[in-house]
Write a protein that holds these residues in place. Structure first.
Motif, PDB file in Angstrom:
ATOM      1  N   ASP A  90       1.321  91.396  -0.840  1.00 23.43           N
ATOM      2  CA  ASP A  90       2.013  91.973  -1.989  1.00 23.43           C
ATOM      3  C   ASP A  90       2.460  90.871  -2.938  1.00 23.43           C
ATOM      4  O   ASP A  90       2.636  89.709  -2.555  1.00 23.43           O
ATOM      5  CB  ASP A  90       3.238  92.776  -1.531  1.00 23.43           C
ATOM      6  CG  ASP A  90       2.829  94.003  -0.736  1.00 23.43           C
ATOM      7  OD1 ASP A  90       1.711  94.506  -0.980  1.00 23.43           O
ATOM      8  OD2 ASP A  90       3.618  94.439   0.127  1.00 23.43           O
ATOM      9  N   SER A  91       2.679  91.249  -4.189  1.00 22.14           N
ATOM     10  CA  SER A  91       3.149  90.278  -5.182  1.00 22.14           C
ATOM     11  C   SER A  91       4.532  89.764  -4.822  1.00 22.14           C
ATOM     12  O   SER A  91       5.355  90.491  -4.250  1.00 22.14           O
ATOM     13  CB  SER A  91       3.172  90.910  -6.579  1.00 22.14           C
ATOM     14  OG  SER A  91       1.872  91.264  -6.986  1.00 22.14           O
ATOM     15  N   CYS A  92       4.795  88.521  -5.131  1.00 19.65           N
ATOM     16  CA  CYS A  92       6.110  87.919  -4.900  1.00 19.65           C
ATOM     17  C   CYS A  92       7.017  88.250  -6.077  1.00 19.65           C
ATOM     18  O   CYS A  92       6.675  87.972  -7.241  1.00 19.65           O
ATOM     19  CB  CYS A  92       5.997  86.401  -4.743  1.00 19.65           C
ATOM     20  SG  CYS A  92       5.118  85.883  -3.256  1.00 19.65           S
ATOM     21  N   LEU A  93       8.162  88.831  -5.789  1.00 23.36           N
ATOM     22  CA  LEU A  93       9.111  89.210  -6.831  1.00 23.36           C
ATOM     23  C   LEU A  93       9.815  87.973  -7.384  1.00 23.36           C
ATOM     24  O   LEU A  93       9.792  86.901  -6.764  1.00 23.36           O
ATOM     25  CB  LEU A  93      10.137  90.191  -6.250  1.00 23.36           C
ATOM     26  CG  LEU A  93       9.573  91.515  -5.718  1.00 23.36           C
ATOM     27  CD1 LEU A  93      10.693  92.328  -5.079  1.00 23.36           C
ATOM     28  CD2 LEU A  93       8.895  92.308  -6.825  1.00 23.36           C
ATOM     29  N   LYS A  98       5.187  81.745  -4.261  1.00 22.48           N
ATOM     30  CA  LYS A  98       4.018  81.927  -3.403  1.00 22.48           C
ATOM     31  C   LYS A  98       3.738  80.650  -2.612  1.00 22.48           C
ATOM     32  O   LYS A  98       3.812  79.553  -3.152  1.00 22.48           O
ATOM     33  CB  LYS A  98       2.802  82.304  -4.245  1.00 22.48           C
ATOM     34  CG  LYS A  98       2.905  83.654  -4.907  1.00 22.48           C
ATOM     35  CD  LYS A  98       1.825  83.858  -5.971  1.00 22.48           C
ATOM     36  CE  LYS A  98       0.437  83.727  -5.409  1.00 22.48           C
ATOM     37  NZ  LYS A  98      -0.600  84.042  -6.422  1.00 22.48           N
ATOM     38  N   ALA A  99       3.399  80.832  -1.345  1.00 21.64           N
ATOM     39  CA  ALA A  99       3.010  79.717  -0.490  1.00 21.64           C
ATOM     40  C   ALA A  99       1.725  80.107   0.228  1.00 21.64           C
ATOM     41  O   ALA A  99       1.688  81.120   0.940  1.00 21.64           O
ATOM     42  CB  ALA A  99       4.107  79.373   0.509  1.00 21.64           C
ATOM     43  N   ILE A 119      15.498  78.796  -9.096  1.00 19.92           N
ATOM     44  CA  ILE A 119      15.208  80.195  -9.419  1.00 19.92           C
ATOM     45  C   ILE A 119      13.729  80.327  -9.752  1.00 19.92           C
ATOM     46  O   ILE A 119      13.029  79.343 -10.010  1.00 19.92           O
ATOM     47  CB  ILE A 119      16.038  80.693 -10.629  1.00 19.92           C
ATOM     48  CG1 ILE A 119      15.619  79.937 -11.903  1.00 19.92           C
ATOM     49  CG2 ILE A 119      17.523  80.579 -10.374  1.00 19.92           C
ATOM     50  CD1 ILE A 119      16.032  80.612 -13.186  1.00 19.92           C
ATOM     51  N   SER A 120      13.245  81.559  -9.730  1.00 25.57           N
ATOM     52  CA  SER A 120      11.956  81.911 -10.325  1.00 25.57           C
ATOM     53  C   SER A 120      12.168  83.228 -11.059  1.00 25.57           C
ATOM     54  O   SER A 120      12.714  84.177 -10.492  1.00 25.57           O
ATOM     55  CB  SER A 120      10.866  82.051  -9.259  1.00 25.57           C
ATOM     56  OG  SER A 120      11.126  83.142  -8.399  1.00 25.57           O
ATOM     57  N   ASP A 124       5.016  86.489  -8.866  1.00 26.60           N
ATOM     58  CA  ASP A 124       3.963  85.609  -8.323  1.00 26.60           C
ATOM     59  C   ASP A 124       4.074  84.177  -8.835  1.00 26.60           C
ATOM     60  O   ASP A 124       3.070  83.520  -9.135  1.00 26.60           O
ATOM     61  CB  ASP A 124       2.571  86.171  -8.641  1.00 26.60           C
ATOM     62  CG  ASP A 124       2.252  87.406  -7.822  1.00 26.60           C
ATOM     63  OD1 ASP A 124       2.826  87.554  -6.730  1.00 26.60           O
ATOM     64  OD2 ASP A 124       1.436  88.226  -8.290  1.00 26.60           O
ATOM     65  N   SER A 125       5.317  83.663  -8.920  1.00 30.88           N
ATOM     66  CA  SER A 125       5.501  82.266  -9.321  1.00 30.88           C
ATOM     67  C   SER A 125       5.052  81.350  -8.183  1.00 30.88           C
ATOM     68  O   SER A 125       5.298  81.631  -7.005  1.00 30.88           O
ATOM     69  CB  SER A 125       6.972  81.989  -9.649  1.00 30.88           C
ATOM     70  OG  SER A 125       7.380  82.733 -10.770  1.00 30.88           O
TER      71      SER A 125
END
Length: 430
Positions: A90-93, A98-99, A119-120, A124-125
């Protein structure tokens, strides 16, 4: 061969409708129109397959209308009506990054929360952004917010309470000094060096008031002033107590006709003790200010999300030397007073001085671990409480008994009573 080419030429331009009404023609490449039915294999309750028409494709229609799908008519694997996801993770909020996972496709990844202070703010950062030094992430870690600033303020409930208590307590030695000045010619006030008592009361007033310097936003000036004022004033108090204790011992020893200590009885010795002791502390403080003075600093590391405005002592060695010298004087005063506690009643002030030194030493021995284990405004509050408690202990143990005699037992405020003759006379009358 020529006839075949001629036939092919005419076939390219064929255009007619068949028996079911569908238009038949060939494109430039000689291909007929693409017309397909979209079917869905579905398992019915009898565990058999059936073909369900769920859409169609017709290349003759305009783009956007050529493909028609009835999503609600589709049954997906497992009999589900929801469209299955075609990706691994799933997409990262926002607030996560992302790793990638070693040995797995690039679409398979882990969502790891941003570290402290980062922060992000996008989905999907791949990296988190560091907040500026004056900012801190919110709980979701998707926005940087301003850090809260902390110091012991007069508007803070704790600061207000400490300011009120210290101001009120400063009125107590002021009132006692007024009483002593009014009854300055009475035996209780004159006993054991009246001038030293006045000086001790003035020093206690300043001790209580110097606590106010610790409240409010620290600046370089207040940081330098608070420790120097505290160190010198407190040594002045202790040196006065030491002078009174020494005078108690000398006064008793000088009663011996053959004693040479009569020459030391007077104001010269106690005054010298007070001046020399205070000058030594003043020298320590001046050396401290010249070599490595205290200054105000913004502590951003002790507590997360807070900027603690505090005083940096500059030289911890000088700070603890100041406290160590104060502890040395108080220990000497305690030892001398303790050894002279059993002197006759005419010199029983040594008992009260012993009690005051017990309170003083106990407070400051408790202060050290408490001071080292706290941070921020509570560290300042601990030091103010130690100043208040030790000052109150000196005031109560040394001067409250005298005020009790002056105000409530005036018949005991006589030379005969203080010398023990009054008590003997009362015993004989009984």
């Amino acid at each position: 061969m020529t006839e075949a080419k001629a036939l092919f030429h005419y076939l390219k331009y064929v255009n007619f409708f068949d028996a079911v009404g569908e238009e038949i023609f060939f494109d430039e490449a000689g291909n007929p129109p693409d017309v397909y039915d979209v079917v869905n294999w579905q398992v019915i309750p009898t565990n058999t397959l059936k073909y369900a028409f769920v859409g169609s494709f017709d290349s003759r229609l305009p783009h956007g209308q050529d493909l028609v799908i009835n999503i609600s008519a589709i049954t997906w694997n497992g009999g589900k009506a929801q469209v299955p996801k075609s990706h691994c993770s799933d997409s990262c909020l926002p607030g996560f990054r992302k790793a990638s996972q070693q040995g797995r496709p690039i679409c398979c990844f882990l969502c790891i929360p941003c570290s402290e202070g980062e922060i992000s703010n996008q989905t999907d950062s791949t990296d988190c952004l560091q907040c500026l030094s004056d900012f801190w992430p919110n709980e979701q870690r998707d926005t940087c917010i301003k850090k809260t600033v902390e110091f012991l303020s007069f508007k803070d409930p704790l600061g207000m309470a400490l300011a009120f208590i210290t101001t009120f307590c400063a009125l107590l030695p002021t009132s006692i000094l007024t009483i002593f000045l009014k009854y300055r010619d009475t035996p209780v006030v004159k006993a054991n060096n009246r001038d030293i008592s006045y000086l001790l009361l003035l020093a206690l007033i300043l001790c209580f008031l110097c606590s106010l310097i610790f409240i409010g936003q620290p600046t370089t000036v207040t940081c330098m002033l608070r420790q120097v004022a505290f160190g010198i004033i407190f040594v002045l108090c202790i040196s006065c107590v030491l002078a009174k204790t020494v005078m108690v011992v000398l006064a008793f020893k000088a009663t011996n006709p053959n004693s040479n200590l009569k020459n030391w009885v007077g104001s010269r010795l106690p005054n010298s003790i007070v001046v020399i002791s205070t000058v030594i502390q003043g020298f320590v403080c001046i050396t401290w200010l010249i070599s490595s003075p205290p200054f105000a600093e913004r502590n951003m590391k002790s507590q997360m999300g807070k900027i603690i405005i505090q005083c940096n002592e500059g030289s911890p060695v000088a700070f603890w030397c100041m406290l160590g010298y104060m502890g040395l004087l108080s220990s000497v005063s305690f030892i001398v007073a303790f050894l002279s506690r059993n002197l006759p009643d005419s010199f029983n002030e040594a008992k009260f001085i012993t009690f005051s030194m017990i309170v003083f030493v106990s407070v400051w021995f408790s202060f050290i671990p408490a001071y080292l284990s706290t941070q921020g405004k509570f560290m300042v509050a601990v030091e103010i409480f130690a100043i208040f408690s030790s000052s109150a202990g000196l005031l109560a143990c040394i001067f409250f008994p005298k005020c009790y005699i002056i105000l409530l037992k005036p018949h005991q405020n006589t030379k005969e009573y203080l010398m023990g003759k009054g008590k003997a006379g009362e015993g004989n009358r009984k």
